[in-house]
Design an enzyme around this catalytic site. Sequence first.
Site, PDB file in Angstrom:
ATOM      1  CG  HIS A  80      -7.642   6.978   5.635  1.00  0.00           C
ATOM      2  ND1 HIS A  80      -7.975   6.091   6.613  1.00  0.00           N
ATOM      3  CD2 HIS A  80      -6.328   6.777   5.374  1.00  0.00           C
ATOM      4  CE1 HIS A  80      -6.925   5.388   6.948  1.00  0.00           C
ATOM      5  NE2 HIS A  80      -5.915   5.763   6.208  1.00  0.00           N
ATOM      6  CD  GLU A  86      -4.446  -2.894   6.864  1.00  0.00           C
ATOM      7  OE1 GLU A  86      -5.614  -3.171   7.201  1.00  0.00           O
ATOM      8  OE2 GLU A  86      -3.998  -1.743   6.872  1.00  0.00           O
ATOM      9  NE  ARG A 113      -2.034   2.071   3.501  1.00  0.00           N
ATOM     10  CZ  ARG A 113      -2.651   2.613   4.567  1.00  0.00           C
ATOM     11  NH1 ARG A 113      -3.883   2.243   4.874  1.00  0.00           N
ATOM     12  NH2 ARG A 113      -2.039   3.482   5.328  1.00  0.00           N
ATOM     13  NE  ARG A 171      -9.226  -2.574   3.885  1.00  0.00           N
ATOM     14  CZ  ARG A 171      -8.230  -2.927   4.683  1.00  0.00           C
ATOM     15  NH1 ARG A 171      -7.840  -4.180   4.775  1.00  0.00           N
ATOM     16  NH2 ARG A 171      -7.602  -2.016   5.409  1.00  0.00           N
ATOM     17  CD1 TRP A 191     -11.136  11.278  10.587  1.00  0.00           C
ATOM     18  CD2 TRP A 191      -9.608   9.731  10.163  1.00  0.00           C
ATOM     19  NE1 TRP A 191     -10.865  10.651  11.747  1.00  0.00           N
ATOM     20  CE2 TRP A 191      -9.928   9.694  11.511  1.00  0.00           C
ATOM     21  CE3 TRP A 191      -8.655   8.835   9.645  1.00  0.00           C
ATOM     22  CZ2 TRP A 191      -9.341   8.780  12.392  1.00  0.00           C
ATOM     23  CZ3 TRP A 191      -8.073   7.949  10.502  1.00  0.00           C
ATOM     24  CH2 TRP A 191      -8.418   7.918  11.866  1.00  0.00           C
ATOM     25  CG  ASP A 247      -7.004   3.601   3.497  1.00  0.00           C
ATOM     26  OD1 ASP A 247      -8.102   4.080   3.180  1.00  0.00           O
ATOM     27  OD2 ASP A 247      -6.784   3.050   4.593  1.00  0.00           O
TER      28      ASP A 247
HETATM   29  C1  CS2 Z   1      -6.268   2.065   8.123  1.00  0.00           C
HETATM   30  C2  CS2 Z   1      -6.364   1.790   9.594  1.00  0.00           C
HETATM   31  O1  CS2 Z   1      -5.296  -0.063   7.995  1.00  0.00           O
HETATM   32  C3  CS2 Z   1      -5.978   0.759   7.410  1.00  0.00           C
HETATM   33  O2  CS2 Z   1      -6.405   0.601   6.297  1.00  0.00           O
HETATM   34  O3  CS2 Z   1      -7.348   2.677   7.558  1.00  0.00           O
HETATM   35  O4  CS2 Z   1      -5.085   1.857  10.075  1.00  0.00           O
HETATM   36  C4  CS2 Z   1      -7.273   2.678  10.410  1.00  0.00           C
HETATM   37  O5  CS2 Z   1      -7.019   4.012  10.221  1.00  0.00           O
HETATM   38  C5  CS2 Z   1      -7.121   2.347  11.858  1.00  0.00           C
HETATM   39  O6  CS2 Z   1      -7.292   0.975  12.035  1.00  0.00           O
HETATM   40  C6  CS2 Z   1      -8.104   3.121  12.721  1.00  0.00           C
HETATM   41  O7  CS2 Z   1      -8.125   2.606  13.977  1.00  0.00           O
HETATM   42 MG    MG Z   2      -8.004   1.742   5.761  1.00  0.00          MG
END
Ligand code: CS2
Ligand code: MG
Length: 413
Positions: A223, A350, A147, A294, A413, A221
């Site tokens: 967000h 992930e 990523r 996800r 976000w 990502d």
């Molecule tokens: C993020 C996360 O892993 C991801 O894709 O979006 O790190 C997310 O921001 C956090 O888990 C929030 O707690």
């Molecule tokens: Mg994420």
Amino acid sequence: MKIRSAETLVTSPGRNFVTLRITTDDGITGLGDATLNGRELAVASYLRDHVVPLLIDRDAARIEDTWQYLYRGAYWRRGPVTMAAIAAVDTALWDIKAKAAGMPLYQLLGGASRTGALAYGHASGRDVPELLDSVRAHLAKGYRAIRIQTGIPGLDSVYGVAASSAAGGERYDYEPARRSTTAVNRPVEEVWDTRAYLRHLPNVFEAVRAEFGPELPLLHDGHHRMTPIQAAKLGKALEPYDLFWLEDATPGEDQAALRLIRQHTTTPLAIGEVFNSVYDYTTLLGERLIDYVRSAVTHTGGVTPMRKLLDFAAVYGIRSGLHGPTDISPVGMAAALHLDMAVHNFGIQEYMQHAAQTLEVFRTSYTFTDGLLHPSDTPGIGVTYDDDVAATFPYEPAYLPVNRLKDGTVHDW
Ligand code: CS2
Ligand code: MG
């Protein structure tokens, strides 16, 4: 096999984690992750005050019945606090069942469908050269999918981008558990500009593809920060760079928003880390508006509903891409890996990698070799909890940052 005790364990080895440990009358213990980043103690209270008393003397073998009892029986359904608490119970009971059977959990879920789960790591950089270094460092660590997130010209800091050297980036690729420096602990506030981001990102992908070629699977990502039309525009602009996925393009509550994005771009879409129920996905799956689910085992009620959700996705040819940031504990991570091994419609996992301190409390047995994760063949989910080490890391209040536009408006976000 009755439940003798259930303990809610809170520790902060680098960041906060909430864990439920269930012990049966014949001495088998099971662990479940209940960590909800920035709202940890709400889940701890939900467990301690409302769930644990209901568990004592229940039959530990009745996982489905216990899940339904906690979900339907509460009257109040869904929501991240409730579902994280139920997830912890469910995961701990699966851990116990698999230990009692003398098998790794994935065997009880149908056995291995693959030799290992393809994992992606988080490369980031404040600028493009730093990002390229970070990608190189991830390749050297064995990642086969990456990523990429970068700083944006004109913005001081961007969530998902390491504040210090991204190439090192060992501990966290960013710091979601930031401690405030002010007397009153409040979230850090960041400033965001979507138009600047949309202008910059295609150049970043251009540079990464130019350096690393067409083969490497690349993810990104968003967000939840774009409007549907902005996301559609970005998806189109990124098509030449052949993304594995564009994640969380628009705010999570609005399933219909994905229709518009889908009409405009063939960039694959992933969403769901803030979802906590299969009902968050009905439009998305039924209309094939996404390519990857996800969700996290930890935030979606545990192994039982996650298996059902992934089977539902499989009907539409949609694959898994389970959430695995460092704010999901190694227990939640391991539970995800057992599902990754077993389900046919696995896509990617992930894997940010926990800090060394975290792994002193949570002793894991999963392995990462040649870009693939394996949950190990240890009976159960394969994670133990060290109480003595955990006690040396007391809870510390911490928040995720808050995002504002340049004019001060609070933004998604
Ligand atoms: C993020 C996360 O892993 C991801 O894709 O979006 O790190 C997310 O921001 C956090 O888990 C929030 O707690
Ligand atoms: Mg994420």
